[in-house]
Design a protein around this motif. Structure first.
Motif, PDB file in Angstrom:
ATOM      1  N   TRP B 370       4.586   5.561   3.925  1.00 53.23           N
ATOM      2  CA  TRP B 370       3.844   5.687   2.667  1.00 53.23           C
ATOM      3  C   TRP B 370       3.106   7.003   2.653  1.00 53.23           C
ATOM      4  O   TRP B 370       2.956   7.669   3.693  1.00 53.23           O
ATOM      5  N   THR B 371       2.618   7.356   1.479  1.00 55.24           N
ATOM      6  CA  THR B 371       1.935   8.637   1.335  1.00 55.24           C
ATOM      7  C   THR B 371       0.554   8.380   0.783  1.00 55.24           C
ATOM      8  O   THR B 371       0.407   7.624  -0.180  1.00 55.24           O
ATOM      9  N   ASP B 372      -0.440   8.980   1.402  1.00 50.34           N
ATOM     10  CA  ASP B 372      -1.775   8.737   0.859  1.00 50.34           C
ATOM     11  C   ASP B 372      -2.107   9.763  -0.220  1.00 50.34           C
ATOM     12  O   ASP B 372      -1.332  10.678  -0.485  1.00 50.34           O
ATOM     13  N   GLY B 375      -1.636  13.392  -0.054  1.00 49.34           N
ATOM     14  CA  GLY B 375      -0.274  13.881   0.141  1.00 49.34           C
ATOM     15  C   GLY B 375       0.172  13.732   1.579  1.00 49.34           C
ATOM     16  O   GLY B 375       1.290  14.094   1.952  1.00 49.34           O
ATOM     17  N   ARG B 376      -0.666  13.177   2.413  1.00 46.27           N
ATOM     18  CA  ARG B 376      -0.302  13.022   3.808  1.00 46.27           C
ATOM     19  C   ARG B 376       0.694  11.877   3.956  1.00 46.27           C
ATOM     20  O   ARG B 376       0.478  10.784   3.431  1.00 46.27           O
ATOM     21  N   ARG B 377       1.774  12.137   4.628  1.00 46.94           N
ATOM     22  CA  ARG B 377       2.812  11.133   4.804  1.00 46.94           C
ATOM     23  C   ARG B 377       2.517  10.315   6.060  1.00 46.94           C
ATOM     24  O   ARG B 377       2.218  10.872   7.111  1.00 46.94           O
ATOM     25  N   HIS B 378       2.560   9.003   5.942  1.00 44.51           N
ATOM     26  CA  HIS B 378       2.396   8.134   7.116  1.00 44.51           C
ATOM     27  C   HIS B 378       3.745   7.478   7.345  1.00 44.51           C
ATOM     28  O   HIS B 378       4.323   6.927   6.417  1.00 44.51           O
ATOM     29  N   ASP B 379       4.268   7.540   8.566  1.00 42.81           N
ATOM     30  CA  ASP B 379       5.598   6.959   8.730  1.00 42.81           C
ATOM     31  C   ASP B 379       5.559   5.452   8.964  1.00 42.81           C
ATOM     32  O   ASP B 379       6.589   4.790   8.987  1.00 42.81           O
ATOM     33  N   GLU B 692       6.524  -0.012  -0.108  1.00 42.61           N
ATOM     34  CA  GLU B 692       5.620   1.117   0.168  1.00 42.61           C
ATOM     35  C   GLU B 692       4.383   1.122  -0.726  1.00 42.61           C
ATOM     36  O   GLU B 692       3.487   1.921  -0.535  1.00 42.61           O
ATOM     37  N   ASN B 700      -3.099   4.818  -1.897  1.00 41.82           N
ATOM     38  CA  ASN B 700      -1.655   4.956  -1.769  1.00 41.82           C
ATOM     39  C   ASN B 700      -1.135   5.673  -3.009  1.00 41.82           C
ATOM     40  O   ASN B 700      -1.162   5.148  -4.112  1.00 41.82           O
ATOM     41  N   LYS B 701      -0.683   6.911  -2.800  1.00 43.00           N
ATOM     42  CA  LYS B 701      -0.318   7.745  -3.937  1.00 43.00           C
ATOM     43  C   LYS B 701       0.716   7.062  -4.829  1.00 43.00           C
ATOM     44  O   LYS B 701       0.579   7.013  -6.050  1.00 43.00           O
TER      45      LYS B 701
END
Ligand SMILES: Nc1nc2c(c(=O)[nH]1)N[C@H]1C(S)=C(S)[C@@H](COP(=O)(O)OP(=O)(O)OC[C@H]3O[C@@H](n4cnc5c(=O)[nH]c(N)nc54)[C@H](O)[C@@H]3O)O[C@H]1N2
Ligand SMILES: Nc1nc2c(c(=O)[nH]1)N[C@H]1C(S)=C(S)[C@@H](COP(=O)(O)OP(=O)(O)OC[C@H]3O[C@@H](n4cnc5c(=O)[nH]c(N)nc54)[C@H](O)[C@@H]3O)O[C@H]1N2
Ligand code: SF4
Ligand code: SF4
Ligand code: SF4
Ligand code: SF4
Ligand code: SF4
Ligand SMILES: [Mo]
Lengths: 307, 937, 248
Positions: B370-372, B375-379, B692, B700-701
């Motif tokens: 997911w992406t917060d 814009g940071r991507r969390h795998d 997601e 959560n973007k």
């Protein structure tokens, strides 16, 4: 157990009826034709009347009296069914016996065997009645060896008291029943004494803990429903210990009176009527207590800590 | 031997099955109603329904007996005798509607706020609130103010969601569940199903509750807290976690206002507010640059802790610095609180250690990237599987708002909100903190024959949002949004009758109520409430509350105290919509809504209240309910409105099957076949979020973008948890003398104390104001699972289960008071006395007595016979609960409510319990028997 | 039909989890509701609006309190109770009419409402209070194990289960063949130590109860106590804050 008056009436009335019937059956050969037809007829009518009234009262309290005939079908397994069958089978023999003995149908040779069969059938019927109760494992006070003898002796003693009373009314000699009657009362007192000792001493090892599987320290917190349900009304009746004690004493006192009066009746026959009245009262007290002291195991689910 | 009788193994005992939505309680499960020859014969749960997934509860399965209750009303009634005498005349609907229109029309053209429209256990607040707006009165609310506004407000001002029914534990992944003060809750079946799931998985379930029955009975651990002291217990846990550094610093830093800088400028007008730059942006401290940075600067090296000096010379501290200082103080240590809250210090320490262990060592990882919002991507989704839930054991106390905030603080410090295994939002939440709706009803917003420019209820952010008259007195009849209860986001229904009868702040002309038993179990202080309802003006001889219109479906106690009765249908006879705009039934996995369809036709002369309300609206020519030509806009009644009403373009009561062809969700043109589409779908609609979007919704973007498009939120902005609650500080500053809008002097101390921007504990007022030695025990109620408030008692099955109530008391305490099981006891509060029968038990806090709520009935009501045990042996604690606190400074009597939110403080009740000198088998007080008005008569 | 079958092909019954039951009464009212319109004569009620409302119910939820040995701590146990479909129940053998019988096929104990005379003897013979007399119908009533649901072809297969089991929101009730040791219910009984009520009565109940599990309110192995307060908490928090920064 709830001491329902219909059941008390049924067992006491039919008990006295069968007791009387049995005694008539057994004494007929000795009394022989000397018995007046009126005495025989009246006695037989009273015996069968009590039996019939009792049976009727027990069917009337059924939910579906019109289906009562179905109760005869399960004699292989059910004592209640056997009782029904035995009760009904007793009738033809009793009627035949009454007819022959009273001379309405003259067959003197048949009197003794018919009397004997009637007596045996009466015995069997009362035995089955006793068995209905004695076979119920759920009620410890009933499920024990003395229940059936008590039923039998009750039938016998109240039947004998009735026999004496009728003899007195008809101003006839009661013969051996004069001795049998007080003896049955004595025996009954003894049986009942033993019975009560037995139920008082029985280990009450069925507990709420093993009924619920929740161990020794369980107690009722909430009843399932606010008002009493059928099970609580039918099975949940408890009599206060104090109250039971008094009633037991009353019972023995009544038996004592009845026994003494029966002895007295040898001199003053008419007191036998009083003796019967008292015996019947004693039977009511005993039967009421029999139910009231019959503690059903289901009460464990409803707050009773042990039975 | 005869063979076994043939048994019909496949009987079809119905000729039709219809789906609809249960309303034996507010949980709103999907049900299937079996009908035979038009009669309801069986009701069971709808397996496809998102709420209950096929199960049902004790009440729901007894719905038949509710529907066929002898207490049903059958015809409109108008009072002909004195109020409370039960003298009514049956009238036709036309006369009833004409009468109501005249009464209401008169108010509207003189002073619309003299209509108080309060709607109790309403599930159509979308409609009723809008109707009040169109009418032009700010005096509108539903039951939230006496129910659980503390939960709603504390959550919405802290993390943009809430307990109550607006979120739920992640039943699938939680490993440790802490439940505060819940006996039943609105999410009745979901909670039960959830507990079942926890049991299956062996997750630990801890119940914090003075009473150990129901859910608490199956808890792995019971914490028998003393009522009103949960804040101490939670505070001590926070103390322990901080002390050990067992917090989710990363979560705090990114997703909460922990690093935001708070001005430290004691005595000044900006003290305790967030420091802001010239653009108005709040600030964090960039530890690398050693300089402030706007909170929107995601690259800043945010300092979680510390005190700093801003370039302009002001000193600031991070929010978290202040929180840590507060909670690390010795008065929050377990040993310091143990005695007062009744929980051993070791227990508090152990539970803190367990929480830390599960949160940080037993994390749950979902292989879902997911992406917060930065814009940071969390795998992966990494969850801290600790979940909490709380309800009225917290909210019904006068410190409930702050206590609930403390619970949220605890959850957030552990980093559990909306993470796998944590507490999850349900749509439309999360929403901005607080939601961007302000209450309407300032003096310049109320005009004769005009609608209000906005909705009556909303969320204030400072004194400027209060609804005050020019002289500073409350604008609303219930005093919501005044200095008495500034954040009264759901109004204060429990104060309406008292205030109206005392004409404080003013008298009203019409009291219009729907679905609230305000003369009985939802009233505090019943004896005086009855006096208020029947009070007459000494000079005019008229009732002080001149006209009362009431809609009920049943012969409740309240019916007797109204002038015009509009009999409603039962829940099986009407259309309803359970809307996202209202009190939704969404799941954590996605939004959901549903409808009720009439499964049977009423055989009485009754009408669905919502349809009646729209009819009245059209007769009154309320703008939203009338066409430009002056005709009814929704001539088809409520179903017409449900389909065709648009709150905003494309947004209507139902989110599913929108658009002309029924293919759109959320937004879309009205679909004339929408109701049919719902019926074909089992009367509900559910959209499952993609994996997601299911967690971290507040940041959560993907979710935020989707929710914006769907219409749940206005902008795709992150919802940053407000551990430090700045709006509270604004009220405090006002109370300290800053700003133009000032509270009356008598209110200042109370505001300064209660409006602490950092959660804290204070003793609930009543306990503080009365002699604890004279009233040593606490008295609370619990919801019985098989009864819904007063409704259940008319149900011939449910009343067999619970036909009366008892007063439960701890065994040892009872012994020391000389009280035996079954004794009749008196319970005395500073306000009144009742008599009930005692039952002894172990599983209750020794300083607490309790009883089942709302079982006691007034003789002659609900279609019951006058000697019903509900009336003769049942009792209510409500007689003991004062709606007003003892006099304070200047003789003013505040309402018995939370000072922040106005939440009714039902459980702040101190009592003395004694064996009664009269052991007759009857409870007291007994009121005169009412005339039975139900169909059973 | 009062003789008991020697063996039954299946032993259908319920397994009730006392550790999960919250006492919500869903199973009780669902049962009442189903059986008021299902098999057998309807369940009736007396004095529905008056002082003494009552009537036959086939499933009732008791509440017990179990004290620990100190007498101070305790737990409330909600305890649903219905017919246990015993293997050797005297309720059947005492019946004079044959109305009471145990099905050879699946072991379900039933009453034939068309032949029952309402003598009530069977209720005396049941140790578990599972039989309740219906005054208005004049016949005895008891749990049928929803024999008219579990095989009912008008239902979807997943709904072919007793009304009470389907209703139970916590999942505390389980239905299945306890004669098959591989069935889910038998496995559950094995794992959780399912027990019989009043085994000494010799009725051999089919239904089993799962005991409440032990409390978990004492320190658990593997969970470290948090450090005692030593005045260094603020330092610890600052270090934590620093670590966050370096992690950035
Ligand atoms: N002591 C104590 N008092 C409490 C509480 C407590 O915990 N303890 N809890 C408080 C709380 S949280 C609440 S929410 C309140 C609840 O209190 P109320 O809202 O008063 O509770 P109900 O009994 O649900 O009453 C609502 C009314 O709605 C009517 N009604 C039912 N169905 C319908 C319908 O379909 N249409 C119409 N028009 N009317 C209908 C009922 O007949 C009843 O008169 O009680 C409060 N009172
Ligand atoms: N069956 C049923 N369901 C209902 C309702 C109903 O009437 N019946 N009503 C609905 C309504 S309107 C509401 S508001 C919800 C409310 O649902 P709940 O929040 O479950 O409400 P209560 O039954 O009031 O339960 C409050 C619990 O808090 C405990 N408690 C009291 N004081 C304290 C305290 O200081 N601390 C802690 N930790 N616990 C405390 C009480 O012992 C009780 O167990 O239920 C809804 N659902
Ligand atoms: S929980 Fe409420 S809505 Fe659901 S079935 Fe029960 S009464 Fe109906
Ligand atoms: S529980 Fe009672 S009714 Fe059921 S089979 Fe066993 S003995 Fe018979
Ligand atoms: S009540 Fe009916 S089922 Fe029970 S023993 Fe009598 S006849 Fe048989
Ligand atoms: S199996 Fe059917 S009859 Fe038996 S208790 Fe459950 S619902 Fe009632
Ligand atoms: S439905 Fe389930 S949880 Fe509710 S009382 Fe019955 S067994 Fe217990
Ligand atoms: Mo509520």
């Amino acid at each position: 157990m709830n001491p329902a008056y219909s059941v008390i009436f049924f067992t006491t009335a039919s008990g006295a009826g069968y007791g009387l019937l049995a005694l008539l059956g057994l004494t007929a050969p000795t009394l022989g034709q000397s018995a007046s037809p009126v005495f025989v007829l009246v006695s037989m009518i009273i015996a069968l009347g009590l039996i019939t009234a009792g049976l009727l009262s027990s069917t009337l309290h059924l939910g579906h009296p019109e289906r009562a005939w179905r109760a005869l079908s399960q004699w292989k397994t059910s004592w209640l069914s056997r009782e029904g069958v035995a009760a009904i089978l007793t009738y033809p023999f009793a009627l035949a016996f009454g007819l022959t003995w009273s001379g309405l149908y003259p067959a003197p040779d048949a009197i003794a065997p018919l009397g004997a069969i009637t007596a045996i059938m009466s015995f069997i019927t009362v035995f089955t009645t006793g068995k209905i109760y004695a076979s119920l494992k759920t009620i410890r006070a009933w499920h024990q060896p003395l229940t059936v003898p008590v039923y039998l002796f009750f039938a016998l003693s109240s039947g004998a008291a009735l026999f004496l009373a009728l003899s007195a009314i008809f101003m006839r000699d009661a013969g051996s029943v004069s001795t049998v009657a007080p003896v049955t009362i004595l025996a009954l007192a003894l049986l009942k004494f033993l019975y009560w000792r037995a139920i008082d001493q029985a280990t009450r090892d069925r507990t709420m803990g093993n009924a619920t599987g929740l161990g020794p320290n369980v107690r009722q917190w909430e009843v399932p429903h606010t008002t009493k349900n059928f099970v609580q009304r039918e099975m949940g009746f408890v009599v206060a210990r104090r109250h039971a004690k008094r009633l037991r004493a009353l019972f023995f006192f009544l038996l004592l009176c009845a026994g003494l009066l029966e002895l007295l009746a040898v001199r003053m026959p008419l007191v036998a009527v009083l003796a019967f009245g008292i015996t019947f009262l004693a039977a009511w007290v005993e039967r009421w207590l029999f139910f009231a002291e019959g503690e059903h195991v289901v009460t464990l689910f409803y707050g009773n800590p042990q039975t | 031997m005869a063979s076994e009788p043939a048994v019909a193994l496949s009987p079809k005992t119905w000729d039709e099955i219809k789906t609809t939505t249960c309303y034996m309680c507010a949980c709103r499960c999907g049900i299937k109603v079996y009908l035979k020859d038009g009669t309801v014969t069986y009701i069971d749960g709808n397996r496809d329904h998102p709420v209950n997934k096929g199960v049902i509860c004790g009440k729901g399965a007894a719905g038949i007996k509710q529907h066929y209750s002898p207490g049903r009303l059958s015809k409109p009634l108008i009072r002909v005798g004195e109020r409370g005498s039960g003298e009514f005349r049956e009238i036709e609907w036309e006369e009833a509607l004409q009468t109501a229109t005249t009464w209401l029309g008169d108010v509207r053209k003189s002073d619309p706020k003299k209509l108080a429209f309060f709607t109790g256990r309403d599930q159509s607040q979308g409609l009723t609130g809008w109707w009040a707006t169109q009418f032009g009165t700010p005096n509108y609310a539903a039951h939230g103010g006496f129910c659980s506004v503390n939960m709603a407000a504390a959550g919405l001002y802290t993390f943009g969601g809430s307990f109550w029914e607006f979120g739920e534990p992640d039943w699938k992944h939680t490993k440790y569940f802490l439940l505060f003060g819940v006996a039943e809750d609105h999410g009745s079946n979901p909670i039960k199903a959830g507990l079942g799931k926890l049991k299956k998985r062996g997750a630990k379930f801890v119940s914090v509750n003075p009473i150990k029955t129901g859910y608490s009975a199956i808890a792995d651990e019971w914490v028998g807290v003393r009522p009103g002291t949960d804040g101490l217990f939670v505070g001590a846990i926070i103390h322990e976690l901080l002390n050990a550094g067992q917090i989710d610093g990363d979560y705090l830093n990114r997703y909460t206002n922990s690093p935001w800088l708070v001005i430290d400028n004691k005595g000044a007008a900006d003290h305790g507010l967030f420091a802001r730059d010239e653009d108005g942006s709040t600030l964090v401290w960039d530890a690398h640059k050693k300089a402030p940075a706007p909170t929107t600067d995601h690259d800043a090296a945010r300092a979680l802790m510390g005190r700093f000096t801003l370039p302009d010379g002001r000193t600031v501290a991070t929010s978290f610095q202040l929180i840590a200082e507060r909670y690390l103080a010795p008065e929050n240590a377990p040993d310091a609180v143990a005695e007062r809250c009744g929980v051993p210090a070791d227990t508090i320490r152990r539970i803190a250690a367990e929480l830390a262990h599960v949160a940080f060592k037993e994390t749950v990882t979902l292989d879902v990237p997911w992406t917060d919002f930065t814009g940071r991507r969390h795998d992966k989704m990494i969850g801290r599987p600790v979940a909490m839930h709380a309800m009225r054991g917290i909210s019904a106390h006068a410190n409930g708002f702050q206590t609930c905030r403390a619970i949220h603080l605890l959850q957030i410090m552990l980093g559990t909100i909306d993470t796998p295994g944590g507490f999850r939002y349900k749509a439309p939440f999360p929403r901005p903190i607080p939601p961007h709706i302000k209450p309407t009803g300032k003096p310049d917003q109320i005009w004769p024959n005009e609608p209000l420019p906005g909705p009556p209820l909303g969320f204030v952010t400072g004194p400027e949002d209060l609804l005050l008259a020019a002289d500073g007195t409350p604008q609303r009849i219930d005093k919501a949004y005044s200095w008495d209860a500034p954040i009264a986001a759901h109004g204060m229904m429990h104060m309406v009758i008292t205030n109206a009868a005392k004409r404080d702040p003013y008298g009203i002309d019409v009291l219009f109520m729907y679905m609230a038993n305000m003369s009985w179990n939802s009233a505090m202080n019943i004896p005086d409430t009855l006096k208020h309802l029947t009070a007459k003006d000494a000079t005019t001889g008229d009732y002080v509350i001149p006209k009362i219109i009431y809609s009920d479906a049943y012969a409740s106690e309240m019916v007797h105290y109204a002038d015009l009765i509009l009999p409603d249908t039962t829940y099986l006879e009407r259309w309803d919509c359970i809307s996202l705009l209202d009190r939704p039934i969404s799941e954590a996995d996605g939004p959901a809504d549903s409808i009720r369809q009439p499964v049977v036709e009423p055989e009485r002369d009754v009408r669905a209240f919502q349809t009646v309300l729209l009819d009245l609206g059209a007769r009154l020519k309320l703008p939203g309910m009338t066409t430009p030509e002056g005709n009814a806009r929704y001539p088809g009644g409520y179903p017409d409105y449900i389909v065709n009403h648009e709150r905003a373009p494309g947004v209507g009561p139902l989110a599913g099957f929108r658009g002309a062809d029924g293919t759109q969700s959320g937004k879309g043109a009205p679909n004339p076949n929408q109701l049919q589409a719902y019926i074909e779908n089992g009367c509900h609609w559910f959209y499952e979020l993609p994996d997601e979007h299911k967690y971290f919704k507040h940041v959560n973007k993907g979710y935020l973008d989707w929710a914006t498009g769907f219409g749940l939120i206005g902008k795709p902005e992150p919802i940053i948890h407000q551990l430090y609650c700045e709006p509270l500080q604004k009220f405090r500053l006002a109370a300290e003398g800053h700003g133009a809008i000032q509270p009356p002097d008598g209110h200042r101390a109370r505001i300064i104390e209660a409006f602490d921007p950092i959660p804290f504990w204070y003793p609930p007022f009543e306990g503080d104001m009365i002699d604890e030695a004279a009233f040593p025990m606490h008295a609370v109620t619990q919801r019985p699972m098989a009864m819904y408030h007063a409704w259940g008692s008319q149900n011939s099955w449910l009343r067999q289960i619970l036909g009366r109530n008892w007063l439960y008391i701890a065994k040892e305490r009872a012994h020391s008071l000389g009280i035996a099981d079954g004794d009749w006891v008196t319970v005395t509060s500073h306000h009144g006395q009742i008599k009930g029968q005692a039952k002894l038990m172990n599983g209750v806090n020794p300083d607490t007595v309790w009883t089942w709520n709302a079982i006691g009935k007034r003789s002659g009501t609900w279609g019951l016979k006058k000697d019903a045990p509900e009336a003769k042996q049942g009792f209510l604690l409500n007689h003991l609960i004062s709606e007003l606190l003892p006099e304070r400074e200047g003789g003013y009597r505040f309402s018995n409510s939370d000072p922040v939110t106005g939440q009714a403080a039902w459980y702040v009740l101190r009592v003395r319990v004694e064996k009664s000198s009269v052991q007759s088998n009857i409870s007291s007080p007994q009121f005169p028997t009412l005339k039975n008005l139900g169909v059973g008569q | 039909m009062t003789a008991l079958p020697q063996t039954t092909a299946k032993k259908l019954g319920l397994v009730i989890d006392l550790d999960t039951c919250v006492g919500c009464q869903a199973c009780a009212t669902s049962c009442k509701e189903w059986n008021t319109q299902g098999y057998s004569a309807p369940l009736t009620d007396e004095d529905t609006r008056g002082a003494d409302p009552h009537g036959p119910w086939l499933n009732r939820i008791h509440g017990y309190e179990v004290e620990d040995t100190t007498g101070k701590d305790s737990r409330v146990v909600h305890f649903p109770r219905s017919c246990l479909h015993c293997e050797t129940p005297a309720c059947v053998t005492v019946c004079p009419t044959g109305a009471s019988y145990k099905r050879a096929e699946d072991g379900i104990v039933l009453i034939n409402p068309d032949t029952c005379i309402g003598c009530k003897l069977c209720s005396w013979a049941c140790p578990y209070g599972a039989r309740e007399y219906d005054v208005q119908e004049g016949v005895m009533k008891k749990c049928t194990l929803c024999v008219d649901r579990i095989y009912n072809e008008n239902f979807e297969p997943e709904d072919r289960q007793p009304a009470c089991v389907k209703a139970c929101p916590t999942g505390a009730r389980h239905f299945g063949d306890l004669g098959d040791e591989n069935s889910a219910v038998s496995q559950l009984v094995k794992e959780r130590g399912g027990f019989d009520l009043l085994p000494e009565m010799g009725y051999k109940p089919t239904n089993k109860y799962l005991p409440p599990r032990a409390k978990r309110d004492t320190p658990q192995a593997g969970i470290e106590a948090l450090p005692k307060g030593d005045g260094s908490a603020m330092d610890r928090l600052f270090k934590l804050a620093d670590r966050l920064l370096s992690g950035n």
